[in-house]
Design a protein around this motif. Structure first.
Motif, short mmCIF file in Angstrom:
data_model
loop_
_atom_site.label_atom_id
_atom_site.label_comp_id
_atom_site.label_asym_id
_atom_site.label_seq_id
_atom_site.Cartn_x
_atom_site.Cartn_y
_atom_site.Cartn_z
N PRO A 79 -7.03 9.38 -17.41
CA PRO A 79 -7.20 9.99 -16.23
C PRO A 79 -5.77 9.56 -15.43
O PRO A 79 -4.82 8.81 -16.06
CB PRO A 79 -8.43 8.71 -15.73
CG PRO A 79 -8.38 7.60 -16.73
CD PRO A 79 -7.73 8.29 -18.04
N ASP A 80 -5.76 10.00 -14.50
CA ASP A 80 -4.53 9.98 -13.70
C ASP A 80 -4.26 8.22 -13.20
O ASP A 80 -5.32 7.72 -12.90
CB ASP A 80 -4.39 10.71 -12.32
CG ASP A 80 -4.36 11.97 -12.49
OD1 ASP A 80 -3.89 12.58 -13.60
OD2 ASP A 80 -5.11 12.90 -11.60
N PRO A 81 -3.02 7.83 -13.23
CA PRO A 81 -2.89 6.32 -12.93
C PRO A 81 -3.46 6.07 -11.63
O PRO A 81 -3.13 7.04 -10.68
CB PRO A 81 -1.37 6.17 -13.10
CG PRO A 81 -0.88 7.61 -13.21
CD PRO A 81 -1.78 8.49 -13.58
N PRO A 82 -3.68 4.92 -11.16
CA PRO A 82 -4.51 4.68 -9.92
C PRO A 82 -3.26 4.46 -8.98
O PRO A 82 -2.04 4.11 -9.22
CB PRO A 82 -5.08 3.22 -10.14
CG PRO A 82 -4.36 2.57 -11.33
CD PRO A 82 -4.05 3.88 -12.12
N GLU A 83 -3.52 4.83 -7.81
CA GLU A 83 -2.45 4.65 -6.66
C GLU A 83 -2.30 3.01 -6.47
O GLU A 83 -3.09 2.13 -6.70
CB GLU A 83 -3.26 4.60 -5.52
CG GLU A 83 -2.07 4.82 -4.36
CD GLU A 83 -2.55 5.14 -2.91
OE1 GLU A 83 -1.96 5.96 -2.02
OE2 GLU A 83 -3.63 4.79 -2.60
N PRO A 84 -0.83 2.81 -6.31
CA PRO A 84 -0.35 1.33 -6.40
C PRO A 84 -0.96 0.60 -5.22
O PRO A 84 -1.32 1.34 -4.24
CB PRO A 84 1.03 1.42 -6.50
CG PRO A 84 1.53 2.72 -7.05
CD PRO A 84 0.43 3.47 -6.84
N VAL A 85 -1.50 -0.73 -5.18
CA VAL A 85 -2.25 -1.39 -4.52
C VAL A 85 -1.46 -1.26 -3.07
O VAL A 85 -1.93 -1.16 -2.08
CB VAL A 85 -2.75 -2.57 -4.74
CG1 VAL A 85 -3.36 -3.52 -3.53
CG2 VAL A 85 -3.57 -2.50 -6.00
N LEU A 86 -0.09 -1.59 -3.31
CA LEU A 86 1.04 -1.66 -2.14
C LEU A 86 1.00 -0.30 -1.33
O LEU A 86 0.80 -0.13 -0.22
CB LEU A 86 2.37 -2.25 -2.48
CG LEU A 86 3.30 -2.29 -1.38
CD1 LEU A 86 2.61 -3.34 -0.42
CD2 LEU A 86 4.71 -2.69 -2.05
N ASP A 87 1.08 0.76 -1.98
CA ASP A 87 0.82 2.08 -1.36
C ASP A 87 -0.21 2.05 -0.69
O ASP A 87 -0.53 2.88 0.57
CB ASP A 87 1.07 3.31 -2.38
CG ASP A 87 2.39 3.35 -3.05
OD1 ASP A 87 3.24 2.29 -3.18
OD2 ASP A 87 2.75 4.48 -3.36
N GLY A 88 -1.48 1.67 -1.31
CA GLY A 88 -2.71 1.98 -0.52
C GLY A 88 -2.72 1.09 0.70
O GLY A 88 -3.28 1.49 1.80
N LEU A 89 -2.17 -0.01 0.80
CA LEU A 89 -2.06 -1.00 1.87
C LEU A 89 -1.29 -0.39 2.83
O LEU A 89 -1.72 -0.31 4.13
CB LEU A 89 -1.55 -2.43 1.56
CG LEU A 89 -1.77 -3.36 2.62
CD1 LEU A 89 -2.98 -3.52 3.43
CD2 LEU A 89 -0.96 -4.76 2.13
N VAL A 90 -0.28 0.01 2.79
CA VAL A 90 0.66 0.56 3.64
C VAL A 90 0.08 1.98 4.24
O VAL A 90 0.09 2.20 5.23
CB VAL A 90 2.12 1.10 3.15
CG1 VAL A 90 2.81 1.79 4.19
CG2 VAL A 90 2.73 -0.20 2.86
N ARG A 91 -0.60 2.77 3.06
CA ARG A 91 -1.22 4.05 3.74
C ARG A 91 -2.45 3.46 5.02
O ARG A 91 -2.40 4.07 5.74
CB ARG A 91 -1.82 4.78 2.55
CG ARG A 91 -2.65 6.13 2.95
CD ARG A 91 -3.23 6.63 1.76
NE ARG A 91 -2.32 7.10 0.63
CZ ARG A 91 -1.68 7.95 0.31
NH1 ARG A 91 -1.84 9.02 1.46
NH2 ARG A 91 -0.91 8.25 -0.60
N THR A 92 -3.06 2.42 4.36
CA THR A 92 -4.00 2.18 5.26
C THR A 92 -3.54 1.48 6.56
O THR A 92 -4.07 2.00 7.80
CB THR A 92 -5.00 0.92 4.77
OG1 THR A 92 -5.56 1.47 3.71
CG2 THR A 92 -6.31 0.88 5.73
N VAL A 93 -2.37 0.89 6.87
CA VAL A 93 -1.89 0.56 8.06
C VAL A 93 -1.37 1.76 8.84
O VAL A 93 -1.57 1.57 9.97
CB VAL A 93 -0.41 -0.31 7.79
CG1 VAL A 93 0.12 -0.71 8.91
CG2 VAL A 93 -1.22 -1.78 7.01
N LEU A 94 -0.99 2.75 8.10
CA LEU A 94 -0.48 4.10 8.99
C LEU A 94 -1.66 4.75 9.31
O LEU A 94 -1.44 5.62 10.32
CB LEU A 94 0.37 4.76 8.14
CG LEU A 94 1.75 4.27 7.55
CD1 LEU A 94 2.43 5.12 6.60
CD2 LEU A 94 2.73 4.24 9.01
#
Length: 284
Positions: A79-94
């Motif tokens: 499977p594709d590697p999961p999105e880095p957690v830090l990326d996910g957190l910043v994406r959610t902030v935005l």
């Protein structure tokens, strides 16, 4: 004989300690209390029925389906590697207080403008603001992101949140609450999407629908709705139901009291299926 007895007692204590360390069932803390214990909706059957209804109407959007828990498979393909957690957190902030299209564009521009999160941390605030301006509230969000990165570097020595994958729900909440500007809804989104934990974020769409169909009392606010729905909705339905209610809330103005948008023509020209779920009056 005495040595044998002591050895058995020691083994029993070790076995008991190991069993206690393994979490069984829901990951939610047993200490979390439902603010509306006498409000018996939604029932598990209601949740399943509504999930099936909305699944037939909308399906799971591809951009959300990629976050579904990976099921064991016999396929050899990785499977594709999961999105880095830090990326996910910043994406959610935005994503706060803006449209999905604008937040996605802001995240893409931020990532293309700065090669690493270290570059974001070292950049002038004005440059970070310019990169995310299309997402709205650029000064506030840039300040939140830079503060997050600065605190993470000071506390952990590196700009990485992958260690959260090994923590419990309560531990993740405690960790992320240390960062200024990271609220309960943002934490819940990271838990559900990036850490694949059984959590149920409540955004404006889901909050309005939950009130409309009587899943929470009329006096409920978003925070109490979050606590109540997380107690009532079965873990195995949380991801799908959350994604579907969020999607439906964006498309249908009948059940949320919102004006909706042009994307909602499919829903707005027909009776809303959610309104068939009669409300129940509950004395609190």
């Amino acid at each position: 004989m005495e040595k044998k007895r002591k050895r058995k007692q020691h083994v029993a204590r070790e076995t008991k300690a190991k069993a206690k360390a393994v979490r069984v069932g829901p990951t939610r803390s047993d200490n979390v209390k439902d603010p509306f214990p006498s409000h018996t909706r939604p029932t598990p059957q209601e949740c399943e029925t509504l999930r099936d209804t909305l699944l037939a109407l909308h399906g799971i959007p591809p951009d959300l389906a990629k976050y579904r828990k990976l099921q064991p498979t016999s396929d050899t393909a990785q499977p594709d590697p999961p999105e880095p957690v830090l990326d996910g957190l910043v994406r959610t902030v935005l994503s706060q207080n803006t449209t999905e299209a604008n937040s996605q564009k802001a995240f893409a521009t931020l990532k293309s403008s700065f090669p690493t999160w270290g570059h974001v941390l070292g950049a002038d605030s004005k440059d970070v603001e310019d990169a995310i301006r299309c997402g709205g509230l650029a000064p506030t969000k840039a300040s939140c992101i830079k503060n997050l990165l600065r605190c993470l570097r000071e506390r952990r020595g590196e700009l990485c949140l992958e260690y959260l994958r090994d923590l419990s729900v309560d531990q993740v909440k405690a960790e992320l609450s240390l960062f200024k500007g990271i609220g309960p809804k943002t934490v819940a989104c990271v838990l559900m999407f990036n850490l694949q934990q059984d959590d149920f974020p409540v955004d404006t769409h889901i909050f309005e629908i939950a009130k409309t169909i009587g899943w929470v009392p009329a006096i409920a606010d978003r925070n109490k709705s979050y606590l109540h729905l997380n107690q009532r909705i079965p873990n195995e339905l949380k991801f799908d139901l959350n994604c579907l209610l969020y999607t439906h809330g964006k498309l249908c103005r009948k059940c949320s009291g919102k004006k909706g948008n042009n994307q909602g023509k499919k829903c707005n020209d027909n009776p809303c299926p959610l309104l068939n779920h009669d409300k129940e009056s509950v004395e609190l």
